[in-house]
Scaffold this motif. Structure first.
Motif, short mmCIF file in Angstrom:
data_model
loop_
_atom_site.label_atom_id
_atom_site.label_comp_id
_atom_site.label_asym_id
_atom_site.label_seq_id
_atom_site.Cartn_x
_atom_site.Cartn_y
_atom_site.Cartn_z
N GLY A 156 2.32 3.00 7.84
CA GLY A 156 2.78 3.52 9.25
C GLY A 156 1.92 4.57 9.76
O GLY A 156 0.64 4.51 9.25
N THR A 157 2.13 4.99 10.92
CA THR A 157 1.31 5.94 11.73
C THR A 157 1.65 7.43 11.25
O THR A 157 1.24 8.30 11.88
CB THR A 157 1.41 5.88 13.06
OG1 THR A 157 2.82 6.01 13.71
CG2 THR A 157 1.02 4.36 13.51
N ALA B 126 8.98 -3.65 6.27
CA ALA B 126 8.04 -3.87 7.31
C ALA B 126 6.54 -3.82 6.54
O ALA B 126 5.39 -4.34 7.34
CB ALA B 126 8.01 -3.22 8.67
N THR B 127 6.49 -2.91 5.67
CA THR B 127 5.08 -2.88 5.11
C THR B 127 4.76 -3.63 4.12
O THR B 127 3.54 -3.57 3.37
CB THR B 127 5.05 -1.30 4.47
OG1 THR B 127 6.14 -1.29 3.44
CG2 THR B 127 5.13 -0.18 5.69
N TRP B 128 5.60 -4.65 3.83
CA TRP B 128 5.34 -5.80 2.88
C TRP B 128 4.22 -6.67 3.32
O TRP B 128 3.82 -6.84 4.69
CB TRP B 128 6.74 -6.61 2.39
CG TRP B 128 7.60 -5.93 1.69
CD1 TRP B 128 7.55 -4.68 1.48
CD2 TRP B 128 8.45 -6.36 0.80
NE1 TRP B 128 8.62 -4.12 0.68
CE2 TRP B 128 9.29 -5.26 0.36
CE3 TRP B 128 9.08 -7.86 0.51
CZ2 TRP B 128 10.36 -5.64 -0.59
CZ3 TRP B 128 10.14 -7.84 -0.07
CH2 TRP B 128 10.63 -6.78 -0.78
N VAL C 50 7.30 3.04 11.75
CA VAL C 50 7.40 2.53 10.26
C VAL C 50 6.99 3.62 9.22
O VAL C 50 5.94 4.37 9.65
CB VAL C 50 6.66 1.15 10.05
CG1 VAL C 50 6.87 0.92 8.65
CG2 VAL C 50 7.34 0.18 10.84
N HIS C 51 7.80 3.95 8.29
CA HIS C 51 7.43 4.95 7.26
C HIS C 51 6.42 4.28 6.28
O HIS C 51 6.52 3.08 5.84
CB HIS C 51 8.38 5.38 6.43
CG HIS C 51 9.32 6.52 7.36
ND1 HIS C 51 9.01 7.83 7.50
CD2 HIS C 51 10.58 6.14 7.74
CE1 HIS C 51 9.77 8.16 8.59
NE2 HIS C 51 10.98 7.23 8.50
N VAL D 189 0.86 -1.02 -0.05
CA VAL D 189 0.16 -0.06 -0.10
C VAL D 189 0.88 1.34 -0.31
O VAL D 189 1.88 1.39 0.84
CB VAL D 189 -0.91 0.09 1.17
CG1 VAL D 189 -1.83 1.23 1.43
CG2 VAL D 189 -1.88 -1.29 1.15
N PHE D 190 0.53 2.27 -0.86
CA PHE D 190 1.57 3.27 -0.89
C PHE D 190 0.59 4.64 -0.88
O PHE D 190 -0.69 4.54 -0.97
CB PHE D 190 1.94 3.31 -2.43
CG PHE D 190 3.09 2.32 -2.64
CD1 PHE D 190 4.40 2.42 -2.34
CD2 PHE D 190 2.54 1.11 -3.34
CE1 PHE D 190 5.32 1.24 -2.59
CE2 PHE D 190 3.53 0.08 -3.63
CZ PHE D 190 4.72 0.11 -3.28
#
Length: 320
Positions: free
Chosen positions: A63-64, A115-117, A92-93, A12-13
């Motif tokens: 991320g937040t 981490a966002t994978w 996490v960005h 997600v971007f």
């Protein structure tokens, strides 16, 4: 009836889309004529699925930070979009893509963290799902295999290979799919072929259903199990931004197959949805609504330019 029609899992971007511009040469500066901040990547597919009238869920992570907040605010406004599996990770960005785009093409600059994978596991129990789409370049998560065992149609895709090696080992994963939907550049690169039809046939030897999207040329597809083939031309439109058109196509195609539409109808519906999306700026922000698609179908019917398909069933779905 399954609990959900569609599930989209992947990266997600937050997309920062600048239009009317090409990538500058080193040391130069260029100015865009339009700008939009919008959810991108897998989020575009999820928005498209929901906006086209299918009960849809998104599996991914942000991320937040401010970019994650922007993505979540946009997604929360969509009806039929379930965000229970969209993780929010502290420290996490959120993945960010700057898209430089014009009517013909686009270039991307992306920052993301591992981490966002996509997670390999999801909290049980999983719902029943009509169709699930995931990227396969990094492997297929265990929860997707569980859905397939339970009867979910599993559709795979690939993204741009930044190494440009196009490792053919990725194609070994097609045996774990029910359908594969690459774009033409990806299909040619992975199969080492020189035209879309040859690539389609090479991929159909590995999985039963293959669709190759071809941008302004439309799409071609084959069902290896039945031998059915179709080729759908894209309508001529005044393109503004092709960003996210492929994601819109994938969502519409998966939705059509979940609804039980024929291969030709599903591909034609997906081509039409993608052709509407390129006429606006920004990936998920440009996804058409059901009313817009119904109006486009009516226009093409009046002008005798609608591809072959069971459009009565499509309109019944869009007008529900």
């Amino acid at each position: 009836m399954p609990d959900l029609d569609l599930v989209f899992g992947g990266r997600v971007f937050c997309d920062l889309v600048m239009s009317g511009v090409a990538a500058p040469t080193i040391g130069a500066e260029v100015f865009a004529d339009g700008f939009r901040v919008t959810a991108g990547g897998t989020a575009t597919r999820a928005v498209a699925g929901a906006r086209l009238g299918f009960r849809t869920a998104l599996v991914g992570a942000t991320g937040t930070d401010v970019f994650g907040a922007a993505v979540r605010t946009e997604l929360a406004a969509e009806d039929r979009l379930d965000l229970r599996w969209l993780a929010e990770l502290p420290d996490v960005h959120t993945a960010v893509t700057v898209a430089l785009t014009n009517a013909a093409d686009r270039s991307f600059v992306t920052y993301e963290e591992r981490a966002t994978w996509l997670s390999d596991a999801l909290p049980a129990p999983l719902p029943s799902v009509g169709a699930c789409h995931v990227g396969i370049a990094e492997g297929i998560p265990a929860w997707v295999a569980e859905l397939r065992t339970a009867g979910t149609l599993v559709v795979g895709g690939v993204g741009w290979d930044e190494t440009e090696q196009w490792d053919t080992a990725v194609l070994d994963r097609l045996a774990e799919l029910d359908a594969f939907v690459p774009n033409e550049d990806e299909a040619l690169a992975y199969t080492r072929t020189s035209d879309a039809t040859a690539a389609l046939d090479a991929l159909a030897a590995r999985t039963s259903l293959v669709v190759v999207t071809r941008g302004s040329a439309g799409a071609i597809a084959v069902d290896a199990a039945t031998g059915e083939r179709c080729e759908v031309a894209a309508p001529r439109v005044a393109a503004v931004d092709p960003t996210g058109a492929g994601d819109c196509f994938v969502a519409a195609f998966c939705g059509g197959r979940t609804a039980g539409w024929s291969l030709a109808t599903s591909v034609a519906f997906a081509v039409l949805a993608a052709s509407l999306s390129v006429q606006r700026l920004g990936g998920s922000a440009a996804v058409p609504t059901r009313a817009e698609l119904a109006a486009a179908i009516a226009w093409h019917q009046e002008n005798d330019s609608l591809p072959a398909g069971d459009w009565g069933r499509v309109l019944e779905h869009l007008q529900r």
